[in-house]
Design a protein around this motif. Structure first.
Motif, PDB file in Angstrom:
ATOM      1  N   LEU A   1      15.514  -3.631  16.246  1.00 29.30           N
ATOM      2  CA  LEU A   1      14.643  -4.743  15.862  1.00 29.30           C
ATOM      3  C   LEU A   1      15.339  -6.035  16.247  1.00 29.30           C
ATOM      4  O   LEU A   1      16.512  -6.231  15.919  1.00 29.30           O
ATOM      5  CB  LEU A   1      14.343  -4.740  14.358  1.00 29.30           C
ATOM      6  CG  LEU A   1      13.406  -5.903  13.994  1.00 29.30           C
ATOM      7  CD1 LEU A   1      11.956  -5.493  14.162  1.00 29.30           C
ATOM      8  CD2 LEU A   1      13.644  -6.421  12.605  1.00 29.30           C
ATOM      9  N   CYS A   2      14.622  -6.915  16.945  1.00 21.78           N
ATOM     10  CA  CYS A   2      15.198  -8.166  17.434  1.00 21.78           C
ATOM     11  C   CYS A   2      14.592  -9.353  16.694  1.00 21.78           C
ATOM     12  O   CYS A   2      13.395  -9.367  16.408  1.00 21.78           O
ATOM     13  CB  CYS A   2      14.931  -8.328  18.932  1.00 21.78           C
ATOM     14  SG  CYS A   2      15.384  -6.885  19.920  1.00 21.78           S
ATOM     15  N   TRP A   3      15.414 -10.328  16.370  1.00 22.10           N
ATOM     16  CA  TRP A   3      14.931 -11.625  15.896  1.00 22.10           C
ATOM     17  C   TRP A   3      16.013 -12.652  16.193  1.00 22.10           C
ATOM     18  O   TRP A   3      17.191 -12.327  16.233  1.00 22.10           O
ATOM     19  CB  TRP A   3      14.555 -11.608  14.409  1.00 22.10           C
ATOM     20  CG  TRP A   3      15.690 -11.663  13.449  1.00 22.10           C
ATOM     21  CD1 TRP A   3      16.147 -12.752  12.760  1.00 22.10           C
ATOM     22  CD2 TRP A   3      16.527 -10.573  13.031  1.00 22.10           C
ATOM     23  NE1 TRP A   3      17.206 -12.425  11.962  1.00 22.10           N
ATOM     24  CE2 TRP A   3      17.466 -11.086  12.107  1.00 22.10           C
ATOM     25  CE3 TRP A   3      16.588  -9.215  13.367  1.00 22.10           C
ATOM     26  CZ2 TRP A   3      18.428 -10.294  11.517  1.00 22.10           C
ATOM     27  CZ3 TRP A   3      17.553  -8.438  12.777  1.00 22.10           C
ATOM     28  CH2 TRP A   3      18.451  -8.970  11.862  1.00 22.10           C
ATOM     29  N   GLN A   4      15.564 -13.890  16.422  1.00 17.07           N
ATOM     30  CA  GLN A   4      16.485 -14.938  16.841  1.00 17.07           C
ATOM     31  C   GLN A   4      17.302 -14.422  18.034  1.00 17.07           C
ATOM     32  O   GLN A   4      16.756 -13.974  18.998  1.00 17.07           O
ATOM     33  CB  GLN A   4      17.365 -15.383  15.666  1.00 17.07           C
ATOM     34  CG  GLN A   4      16.584 -16.048  14.535  1.00 17.07           C
ATOM     35  CD  GLN A   4      15.868 -17.315  14.987  1.00 17.07           C
ATOM     36  OE1 GLN A   4      16.434 -18.133  15.681  1.00 17.07           O
ATOM     37  NE2 GLN A   4      14.617 -17.440  14.596  1.00 17.07           N
ATOM     38  N   GLN A   5      18.617 -14.442  17.952  1.00 15.69           N
ATOM     39  CA  GLN A   5      19.447 -13.977  19.065  1.00 15.69           C
ATOM     40  C   GLN A   5      20.224 -12.717  18.724  1.00 15.69           C
ATOM     41  O   GLN A   5      21.252 -12.425  19.337  1.00 15.69           O
ATOM     42  CB  GLN A   5      20.426 -15.082  19.488  1.00 15.69           C
ATOM     43  CG  GLN A   5      19.748 -16.348  19.983  1.00 15.69           C
ATOM     44  CD  GLN A   5      18.889 -16.093  21.211  1.00 15.69           C
ATOM     45  OE1 GLN A   5      19.311 -15.417  22.150  1.00 15.69           O
ATOM     46  NE2 GLN A   5      17.670 -16.609  21.203  1.00 15.69           N
ATOM     47  N   VAL A   6      19.743 -11.950  17.742  1.00 16.89           N
ATOM     48  CA  VAL A   6      20.459 -10.742  17.325  1.00 16.89           C
ATOM     49  C   VAL A   6      19.506  -9.550  17.265  1.00 16.89           C
ATOM     50  O   VAL A   6      18.286  -9.700  17.282  1.00 16.89           O
ATOM     51  CB  VAL A   6      21.147 -10.936  15.949  1.00 16.89           C
ATOM     52  CG1 VAL A   6      22.249 -11.970  16.033  1.00 16.89           C
ATOM     53  CG2 VAL A   6      20.127 -11.324  14.879  1.00 16.89           C
ATOM     54  N   GLN A   7      20.099  -8.378  17.194  1.00 14.74           N
ATOM     55  CA  GLN A   7      19.360  -7.126  17.062  1.00 14.74           C
ATOM     56  C   GLN A   7      20.040  -6.269  16.000  1.00 14.74           C
ATOM     57  O   GLN A   7      21.260  -6.280  15.870  1.00 14.74           O
ATOM     58  CB  GLN A   7      19.385  -6.326  18.372  1.00 14.74           C
ATOM     59  CG  GLN A   7      18.893  -7.039  19.603  1.00 14.74           C
ATOM     60  CD  GLN A   7      19.189  -6.209  20.853  1.00 14.74           C
ATOM     61  OE1 GLN A   7      20.255  -5.611  20.981  1.00 14.74           O
ATOM     62  NE2 GLN A   7      18.246  -6.172  21.768  1.00 14.74           N
ATOM     63  N   VAL A   8      19.245  -5.495  15.263  1.00 11.55           N
ATOM     64  CA  VAL A   8      19.786  -4.397  14.468  1.00 11.55           C
ATOM     65  C   VAL A   8      19.499  -3.123  15.242  1.00 11.55           C
ATOM     66  O   VAL A   8      18.352  -2.834  15.590  1.00 11.55           O
ATOM     67  CB  VAL A   8      19.152  -4.345  13.062  1.00 11.55           C
ATOM     68  CG1 VAL A   8      19.534  -3.043  12.363  1.00 11.55           C
ATOM     69  CG2 VAL A   8      19.625  -5.516  12.217  1.00 11.55           C
TER      70      VAL A   8
ATOM     71  N   PHE B   1      27.518 -11.615   8.267  1.00  9.22           N
ATOM     72  CA  PHE B   1      27.613 -12.148   9.635  1.00  9.22           C
ATOM     73  C   PHE B   1      27.038 -13.555   9.752  1.00  9.22           C
ATOM     74  O   PHE B   1      26.987 -14.119  10.843  1.00  9.22           O
ATOM     75  CB  PHE B   1      26.873 -11.212  10.597  1.00  9.22           C
ATOM     76  CG  PHE B   1      27.386  -9.798  10.590  1.00  9.22           C
ATOM     77  CD1 PHE B   1      28.526  -9.456  11.293  1.00  9.22           C
ATOM     78  CD2 PHE B   1      26.738  -8.812   9.859  1.00  9.22           C
ATOM     79  CE1 PHE B   1      29.003  -8.152  11.284  1.00  9.22           C
ATOM     80  CE2 PHE B   1      27.208  -7.505   9.838  1.00  9.22           C
ATOM     81  CZ  PHE B   1      28.350  -7.175  10.544  1.00  9.22           C
ATOM     82  N   ASN B   2      26.574 -14.118   8.638  1.00  9.74           N
ATOM     83  CA  ASN B   2      26.032 -15.487   8.628  1.00  9.74           C
ATOM     84  C   ASN B   2      24.908 -15.676   9.644  1.00  9.74           C
ATOM     85  O   ASN B   2      24.832 -16.698  10.328  1.00  9.74           O
ATOM     86  CB  ASN B   2      27.146 -16.514   8.903  1.00  9.74           C
ATOM     87  CG  ASN B   2      28.189 -16.518   7.794  1.00  9.74           C
ATOM     88  OD1 ASN B   2      27.849 -16.501   6.622  1.00  9.74           O
ATOM     89  ND2 ASN B   2      29.448 -16.533   8.179  1.00  9.74           N
ATOM     90  N   VAL B   3      24.036 -14.686   9.766  1.00 12.84           N
ATOM     91  CA  VAL B   3      22.874 -14.817  10.651  1.00 12.84           C
ATOM     92  C   VAL B   3      21.660 -15.215   9.823  1.00 12.84           C
ATOM     93  O   VAL B   3      21.643 -15.060   8.595  1.00 12.84           O
ATOM     94  CB  VAL B   3      22.578 -13.500  11.403  1.00 12.84           C
ATOM     95  CG1 VAL B   3      23.742 -13.135  12.292  1.00 12.84           C
ATOM     96  CG2 VAL B   3      22.263 -12.352  10.434  1.00 12.84           C
ATOM     97  N   LEU B   4      20.654 -15.766  10.502  1.00 15.46           N
ATOM     98  CA  LEU B   4      19.409 -16.091   9.828  1.00 15.46           C
ATOM     99  C   LEU B   4      18.787 -14.811   9.299  1.00 15.46           C
ATOM    100  O   LEU B   4      18.599 -13.848  10.043  1.00 15.46           O
ATOM    101  CB  LEU B   4      18.450 -16.791  10.791  1.00 15.46           C
ATOM    102  CG  LEU B   4      17.125 -17.257  10.196  1.00 15.46           C
ATOM    103  CD1 LEU B   4      17.361 -18.402   9.219  1.00 15.46           C
ATOM    104  CD2 LEU B   4      16.167 -17.687  11.305  1.00 15.46           C
ATOM    105  N   MET B   5      18.463 -14.777   8.008  1.00 17.24           N
ATOM    106  CA  MET B   5      17.925 -13.569   7.398  1.00 17.24           C
ATOM    107  C   MET B   5      16.560 -13.210   7.991  1.00 17.24           C
ATOM    108  O   MET B   5      15.738 -14.088   8.246  1.00 17.24           O
ATOM    109  CB  MET B   5      17.791 -13.753   5.889  1.00 17.24           C
ATOM    110  CG  MET B   5      19.089 -13.595   5.147  1.00 17.24           C
ATOM    111  SD  MET B   5      19.687 -11.885   5.228  1.00 17.24           S
ATOM    112  CE  MET B   5      21.398 -12.126   4.765  1.00 17.24           C
ATOM    113  N   PRO B   6      16.305 -11.919   8.202  1.00 17.60           N
ATOM    114  CA  PRO B   6      14.978 -11.517   8.659  1.00 17.60           C
ATOM    115  C   PRO B   6      13.940 -11.764   7.564  1.00 17.60           C
ATOM    116  O   PRO B   6      14.274 -11.801   6.382  1.00 17.60           O
ATOM    117  CB  PRO B   6      15.147 -10.023   8.945  1.00 17.60           C
ATOM    118  CG  PRO B   6      16.273  -9.586   8.059  1.00 17.60           C
ATOM    119  CD  PRO B   6      17.199 -10.769   7.977  1.00 17.60           C
ATOM    120  N   SER B   7      12.695 -11.932   7.983  1.00 16.74           N
ATOM    121  CA  SER B   7      11.614 -12.079   7.015  1.00 16.74           C
ATOM    122  C   SER B   7      11.367 -10.751   6.320  1.00 16.74           C
ATOM    123  O   SER B   7      11.919  -9.708   6.710  1.00 16.74           O
ATOM    124  CB  SER B   7      10.336 -12.534   7.725  1.00 16.74           C
ATOM    125  OG  SER B   7       9.887 -11.502   8.605  1.00 16.74           O
TER     126      SER B   7
END
Length: 439
Positions: A297-304, A269-275
């Motif tokens: 879990l939320c980070w940047q503008q996405v959620q899993v 999905f070309n999203v910023l990878m989680p830490s």
């Protein structure tokens, strides 16, 4: 030397006429690349090149830089366009990251299928990138830093100066009496990369002159290890991947393998990878949560999110519970937040009756306290329960259009018609970004 290196590196891509897009900031590195490409195109006129200068508006000198880039490109016989972008200053996302994202979005607009994006990163940039990755605690993928060539927007992102040093580029610029802009922010050591550039890497290079090549070699090895890992897990990822691009929790296996599969899945999905800490949380709080939980879990503008033993990547949207819009029969009603449009259209053999003259047609998104009886069902149920029965994930329940006749719910787009409003006069069509749904 720089020209022969560039010409040799481009040879692999230039068996047929190519369209290049050159990212031109106006700084030394891209200015030198512009001169090199001007020379290359004069000797290879079958290729085309467009220089693109991205105007971020962060400096009071930004307008002047744009004019300089247009002038220098014209000198080299290369067309140049200026792209203006805006940044959300004061947001939680760093200015550096925002600027980079907007810059590549702007460049992508000009790259045709099969085109080649040229950027001017060099060996010193590579050293700084690896050090930044170490500071973040990155694994092999992060430590691989910048590859000389990567896929980009249906074409290729190529860094022809990646094996050249900043000293070589400076020498070329001075030798050819080039002019370039000096971004005052490049001296601000509050930015991590500038701190490394001015305070750290000069001492490393002085102590170990070969460190740039050594770090580049390590980055290349990390890239090979990461590529091997992806290759080995590719088949397992395909088995875990569902048709809707969700990920089967049951197919993840052990924690070690599962985390790698989640990383590869997110990479689609070309999203910023989680830490690492965030990936640990995804595993512990989302994958391992109880079956009846609604973990996220939320980070940047996405959620899993997890739903029915699958993982979903969901974009975070503001609440639209209070959004309402009156509609006209036969005319598309535009929905908010990329949800497309919805049309109640007269059609023989439809599923809805026509609204009466005193029933105002509207669309809403608030399912609270609504209780209805869908066609073919026994008894009324709360809309929350019906969403569960129809398999609508929790995050979509307030993003599913509700069609009202007056103050009464008549249908839920894509799911059902309320029995009291069934008929054969109309069809409800919902055209959203993902699919076309009819109810």
């Amino acid at each position: 030397m720089l020209y022969s290196r560039l010409a040799a590196s481009l040879q692999a891509y230039c068996d047929t006429p190519r369209h290049f897009v050159l990212a031109l900031s106006g700084g030394l590195d891209s200015r030198v690349l512009l001169r090199l490409m001007g020379q290359y195109l004069r000797l290879n006129p079958q290729h085309r090149c467009l220089a693109v200068h991205v105007h971020h508006g962060l400096s009071q000198n930004a307008d002047e830089w744009s004019q300089c880039c247009l002038y220098w490109a014209r000198e080299e016989g290369i067309e140049c366009q200026v792209e203006r972008v805006s940044l959300a200053l004061g947001s939680r996302v760093s200015v550096e990251q925002q600027a980079r994202e907007r810059r590549y979005q702007a460049l992508k607009k000009h790259l045709p299928a099969g085109g080649i994006l040229l950027t001017a990163q060099h060996a010193d940039d590579q050293l700084e990138t690896v050090l930044l990755a170490l500071k973040r605690g990155s694994g092999p993928a992060g430590l691989a830093a910048m590859a000389q060539s990567t896929p980009f927007a249906g074409g290729v992102h190529f860094r022809p100066l990646l094996t050249s040093t900043r000293t070589e580029i400076e020498h070329y610029g001075q030798q050819h009496q080039l002019e370039w802009v000096e971004d005052e922010s490049n001296q601000d050591t509050r930015y991590d990369r500038n701190f490394l550039r001015h305070e750290v890497t000069p001492q490393l290079i002085q102590r170990w002159p070969g460190i740039r090549k050594a770090v580049a070699r390590s980055a290349e090895l990390c890239g090979e290890q990461d590529a091997l890992l992806q290759e080995l897990l590719h088949e397992k990822l395909q088995q875990a991947l569902e048709a809707d691009q969700s990920l089967s929790v049951a197919s993840l296996g052990s924690e070690r393998v599962g985390k790698q599969l989640i990383r590869q899945w997110l990479g689609l999905f070309n999203v910023l990878m989680p830490s690492k800490a965030q990936l640990d949380q995804i595993w512990q709080a989302v994958v391992q949560a109880k079956a009846d939980a609604n973990p996220q879990l939320c980070w940047q503008q996405v959620q899993v999110r997890r739903f029915r033993q699958r993982l979903y990547l969901v974009q975070q949207w503001p609440d639209i519970q209070d959004w309402q819009q009156e509609c006209q029969l036969g005319q598309p009603c535009r929905l908010p937040q990329n949800l497309g449009s919805l049309t109640l259209r007269q059609a023989q053999g439809g599923q809805l009756r026509l609204p009466t003259p005193d029933e105002v047609l509207s669309v809403r998104f608030d399912p609270e306290a609504v209780e209805v009886k869908p066609v073919g069902r026994v008894g009324k149920r709360k809309l929350k329960k019906l969403f569960q029965e129809y398999g609508v994930p929790s995050w979509n329940r307030r993003r599913t259009p509700l069609i009202y006749y007056g103050d009464q719910l008549a249908a839920v787009a894509g799911l059902f018609v309320v029995e009291a409003f069934s008929g054969q006069d109309c069809d409800l069509e919902w055209h959203n970004d993902a699919s076309d749904v009819q109810c």
